[in-house]
Design a protein around this motif. Structure first.
Motif, short mmCIF file in Angstrom:
data_model
loop_
_atom_site.label_atom_id
_atom_site.label_comp_id
_atom_site.label_asym_id
_atom_site.label_seq_id
_atom_site.Cartn_x
_atom_site.Cartn_y
_atom_site.Cartn_z
N PRO A 60 0.97 -1.27 0.24
CA PRO A 60 0.05 -0.08 -0.03
C PRO A 60 0.98 1.20 0.04
O PRO A 60 1.95 1.13 0.45
CB PRO A 60 -0.79 -0.33 1.25
N VAL A 61 0.17 2.47 -0.64
CA VAL A 61 0.85 3.78 -0.65
C VAL A 61 0.39 4.45 0.27
O VAL A 61 -1.03 4.53 0.49
CB VAL A 61 1.19 4.17 -2.09
N TYR A 72 -3.52 4.66 4.12
CA TYR A 72 -2.78 3.88 3.02
C TYR A 72 -3.93 3.52 2.09
O TYR A 72 -5.02 3.00 2.08
CB TYR A 72 -2.35 2.75 3.72
N PHE A 73 -3.39 3.24 0.78
CA PHE A 73 -4.44 3.21 -0.38
C PHE A 73 -3.52 1.99 -1.15
O PHE A 73 -2.35 1.79 -1.15
CB PHE A 73 -4.33 4.34 -1.03
N CYS A 74 -4.36 1.47 -2.13
CA CYS A 74 -3.83 0.34 -3.06
C CYS A 74 -3.07 1.12 -4.20
O CYS A 74 -3.84 2.30 -4.60
CB CYS A 74 -4.98 -0.37 -3.64
N PRO A 75 -1.94 1.22 -4.51
CA PRO A 75 -1.31 1.82 -5.85
C PRO A 75 -1.81 1.75 -6.99
O PRO A 75 -1.73 2.49 -7.72
CB PRO A 75 0.07 1.32 -5.62
N HIS A 76 -2.79 0.43 -7.13
CA HIS A 76 -3.39 0.41 -8.62
C HIS A 76 -4.80 1.06 -8.58
O HIS A 76 -5.29 1.87 -9.32
CB HIS A 76 -3.30 -1.02 -8.91
N CYS A 77 -5.74 0.22 -7.69
CA CYS A 77 -7.09 0.92 -7.83
C CYS A 77 -7.54 2.22 -6.77
O CYS A 77 -8.52 2.65 -6.81
CB CYS A 77 -8.16 -0.36 -7.29
N MET A 78 -6.48 2.45 -6.05
CA MET A 78 -6.40 3.48 -5.20
C MET A 78 -7.64 3.43 -3.89
O MET A 78 -8.29 4.45 -3.47
CB MET A 78 -6.69 4.75 -5.91
#
Length: 150
Positions: A60-61, A72-78
């Motif tokens: 996660p980013v 924190y978020f998924c770097p792909h689907c956000m």
């Protein structure tokens, strides 16, 4: 409770996590920040003891405001996945709808009702115009365990 186990992940499945400790409490936040970050009337979350939460797949980013509290978020689907609040490293505030099994995750507390949208209803037994006072959390967590029957 240590035998409480669930898994979950972001919308696209790139980031997955596991939870091995029962929530301390579940919440709905009506603040305008959560409204904007979740693109919804409120955000739903569960306070998970930090030692009972683990990211098992993906990285996660940090997103959101990039402030002292880390979102924190998924770097792909956000997908907004979890928050590590500043100064409260003993729990992770997990977005509970990301669990594969969301049973029993109704919000027990709703916060920031002073900013809630007029039509937004959660059914939470406890409601606060802002956040509960710090001294109330111990009693709320004990009552939550009774409420959930865990």
């Amino acid at each position: 409770m240590t035998d409480w186990k669930r898994e979950g992940g972001c919308r696209c499945g790139q980031v997955r996590f596991k939870v091995s400790a029962a929530p301390l409490v579940t919440m709905a936040c009506h603040c305008t920040g959560c409204q904007k970050m979740s693109s919804s009337a409120f955000s739903l979350s569960a306070a998970i003891p930090a030692e009972g939460f683990e990211v098992t797949q993906g990285e996660p980013v940090i997103g959101g405001l990039h402030g002292a509290s880390k979102h924190y978020f998924c770097p792909h689907c956000m997908s907004w996945m979890f928050t590590r609040p500043e100064g409260m490293d003993w729990f992770v505030n997990l977005r509970s709808p990301l669990l594969d099994d969301t049973g029993g995750m109704a919000p027990f507390i709703e916060t920031w009702t002073s900013e809630k949208l007029p039509f937004a209803q959660t059914g939470a037994p406890h409601s606060y115009e802002a956040l509960p006072p710090m001294e109330a959390y111990e009693g709320l967590m004990k009552e939550y365990v009774e409420w959930t029957g865990k």
